[in-house]
Design a protein around this motif. Structure first.
Motif, PDB file in Angstrom:
ATOM      1  N   UNK A  58       0.767  -1.246   0.150  1.00 38.08           N
ATOM      2  CA  UNK A  58       0.019  -0.102   0.003  1.00 38.08           C
ATOM      3  C   UNK A  58       1.024   1.409   0.096  1.00 38.08           C
ATOM      4  N   UNK A  59       1.953   1.088   0.690  1.00 39.52           N
ATOM      5  CA  UNK A  59       2.858   2.486   0.638  1.00 39.52           C
ATOM      6  C   UNK A  59       3.462   2.624  -0.845  1.00 39.52           C
ATOM      7  N   UNK A  60       3.460   1.639  -1.565  1.00 40.04           N
ATOM      8  CA  UNK A  60       4.039   1.742  -2.826  1.00 40.04           C
ATOM      9  C   UNK A  60       2.969   2.146  -4.083  1.00 40.04           C
ATOM     10  N   UNK A  61       1.775   1.609  -3.449  1.00 38.59           N
ATOM     11  CA  UNK A  61       0.373   1.918  -4.541  1.00 38.59           C
ATOM     12  C   UNK A  61      -0.386   2.841  -3.580  1.00 38.59           C
ATOM     13  N   UNK A  62      -0.362   3.867  -3.465  1.00 33.15           N
ATOM     14  CA  UNK A  62      -1.297   4.623  -2.199  1.00 33.15           C
ATOM     15  C   UNK A  62      -2.970   4.671  -2.544  1.00 33.15           C
ATOM     16  N   UNK A  63      -3.193   4.248  -4.001  1.00 32.58           N
ATOM     17  CA  UNK A  63      -4.470   4.399  -4.410  1.00 32.58           C
ATOM     18  C   UNK A  63      -5.307   2.853  -4.124  1.00 32.58           C
ATOM     19  N   UNK A  64      -4.324   1.908  -3.730  1.00 31.32           N
ATOM     20  CA  UNK A  64      -4.984   0.823  -3.554  1.00 31.32           C
ATOM     21  C   UNK A  64      -4.958   0.239  -1.965  1.00 31.32           C
ATOM     22  N   UNK A  65      -6.004  -0.130  -1.173  1.00 30.01           N
ATOM     23  CA  UNK A  65      -6.060  -0.594  -0.058  1.00 30.01           C
ATOM     24  C   UNK A  65      -6.225  -2.136  -0.208  1.00 30.01           C
ATOM     25  N   UNK A  66      -5.855  -3.048   0.590  1.00 30.68           N
ATOM     26  CA  UNK A  66      -5.969  -4.149   0.720  1.00 30.68           C
ATOM     27  C   UNK A  66      -6.687  -4.513   1.875  1.00 30.68           C
ATOM     28  N   UNK A  67      -7.857  -5.432   1.680  1.00 30.06           N
ATOM     29  CA  UNK A  67      -8.738  -5.829   3.112  1.00 30.06           C
ATOM     30  C   UNK A  67      -8.451  -7.401   3.035  1.00 30.06           C
ATOM     31  N   UNK A  68      -7.498  -7.850   3.912  1.00 29.33           N
ATOM     32  CA  UNK A  68      -7.204  -9.016   4.054  1.00 29.33           C
ATOM     33  C   UNK A  68      -8.253  -9.919   4.922  1.00 29.33           C
TER      34      UNK A  68
END
Length: 434
Positions: free
Chosen positions: A67-77
């Protein structure tokens, strides 16, 4: 402490562990939450499903790196119970509330999702798959079309863990012969220590224990090839003998072993009330997290006299992989995450934080015990037979061994009868040599 009191203590400890493992972290994103600061476009939340409830907090930390490298994507695990996951996933992938990316099973258990059109083939989506070992990719292939439907997550090995402090207390060492193995079990039993933490109420765990203790006895990869060639079947005397050995070792397991859940067996071991645990390399991170003071060793069980092989082995297999839902509403973002799941950065996090054998080229294992398990497997490998070759039809081999093993422990069948259960069940869809 008596073995019966030990189980009561372990059950109490399990409640505390379960509550801790299942509780969401305070800073976990809610489903549908916006991505973090720094996003210049539309924020997207990807739902990622797994059966590894033990690893929730670790995966949240791992996905923070993405997420730090892809700030527009959040991962809901989201993790579901192992025993319920397959059905939950099948339902989720056919509806609108399913995952964008999911951990999927390997080999035969992958096939229903492939045949149902629930997953996308990935060779053109994840170019890095071309660098993976073919044997690892075999666990993620569709049987009909040969396409790869998952980014491999890990390889697993099966061996025996032991508590070095308990061994030292009783003057025990890693066994070099079968007689050594029996003798150390007898010593532990004489001192009212449960030798083997086994939970047979969960049938899926029984074939794991069987291969950890007896894969060399029935022949490992040589027996696998004989089955593939049609030269034998599961009523082979060597395989029957291995089942009898499992029964003979029951006296070293907890009382009423078929009433002991797998999770109770884990706690028996991590609470240092059992000396050994026959299980997979995937246990390492959980064991170390549950009891950071636990000093562990591992060994391969020496085969009994007259075994098919004259040396011990570690059974192994390609574990699950990351699959792309055919119905994801965020295909571009999901593919971005999938490609990251094939990078050495992710693979090293899997090795370092989850203590699992990432199959991504270039990953190294810094944990000495993890490296030892990998070295043992490389020296004397064997297939986790019923998982690798016998999950392509109904009923699956591991379920049959689970059922047969439970009956064996209960005294409702003997070794020959258990072998017949496996052979008769597999005969519904499998013919030796075909």
């Amino acid at each position: 402490m008596s073995r019966r009191t030990t189980l009561a203590t372990a059950a109490a400890a399990l409640v505390a562990l379960t509550l801790g493992a299942c509780a969401p972290s305070a800073d976990s994103p809610e489903p549908g939450a916006a991505a973090g600061e720094g996003c210049d476009g539309d924020a997207v939340a990807l739902d990622v499903w797994s059966w590894r409830t033990e690893d929730v907090k670790t995966y949240e930390q791992i996905f923070d790196v993405f997420e730090q490298a892809n700030p527009c994507i959040t991962v809901n695990f989201q993790a579901h119970l192992n025993t319920e996951y397959d059905q939950i996933l099948r339902t989720g992938l056919t509806g609108s509330d399913g995952p964008d990316i999911a951990q999927v099973r390997s080999y035969g258990l992958l096939q229903p999702l492939v045949e149902g059109g629930n997953l996308e083939p990935l060779e053109d989506v994840v170019p890095a798959l071309a660098d993976f070992d073919d044997a690892i990719l075999d666990g993620s292939r569709g049987r009909a079309d040969g396409a790869v439907y998952g980014v491999p997550l890990a390889s697993q090995t099966i061996q025996v863990y032991y508590n070095t402090a308990i061994f030292e207390e009783h003057g025990l060492e890693e066994p070099e012969t079968w007689d050594d193995f029996l003798a150390l079990n007898d010593t532990l039993l004489e001192h009212d220590v449960t030798p083997l933490a086994v939970g047979a109420r969960d049938g899926w765990f029984v074939p794991t224990v069987h291969d950890a203790l007896t894969a060399a006895q029935y022949g490992g990869a040589d027996f696998q090839q004989a089955l593939r060639d049609g030269a034998t079947d599961f009523t082979d005397p060597a395989y029957v003998d291995s089942i009898q050995t499992l029964k003979d070792l029951q006296k070293y397991m907890p009382d009423d072993v078929t009433g002991v859940p797998y999770t109770d067996a884990q706690v028996l071991f991590t609470s240092e009330q059992a000396a050994m645990f026959a299980g997979g390399s995937y246990e390492l991170a959980f064991f170390q997290d549950a009891n950071p003071d636990l000093d562990l060793g591992v060994f391969q069980v020496p085969p009994p006299p007259g075994s098919a092989l004259d040396h011990p082995v570690s059974a192994g297999y390609a574990d699950g992989s990351w699959g792309l839902s055919a119905s994801t509403q965020h295909p571009e973002e999901a593919r971005t995450l999938l490609n990251w799941l094939a990078t050495p950065e992710f693979g090293q996090l899997v090795a370092d934080e989850l203590k699992q054998f990432s199959p991504i080229p270039g990953v190294e294992f810094s944990d000495p015990l993890q490296q030892e398990m990998w070295d043992l497997y490389q020296e004397n490998p064997a297939p986790y037979l019923l998982l690798v070759d016998y999950r392509y039809g109904d009923p699956v081999g591991t379920d049959l061994m689970g059922e047969a093993g439970q009956k064996l422990f209960l005294g409702d069948t003997d070794a020959e009868g258990a072998a017949d259960v496996i052979q008769d069940g597999l005969s519904a869809w499998w013919t030796p040599g075909e």
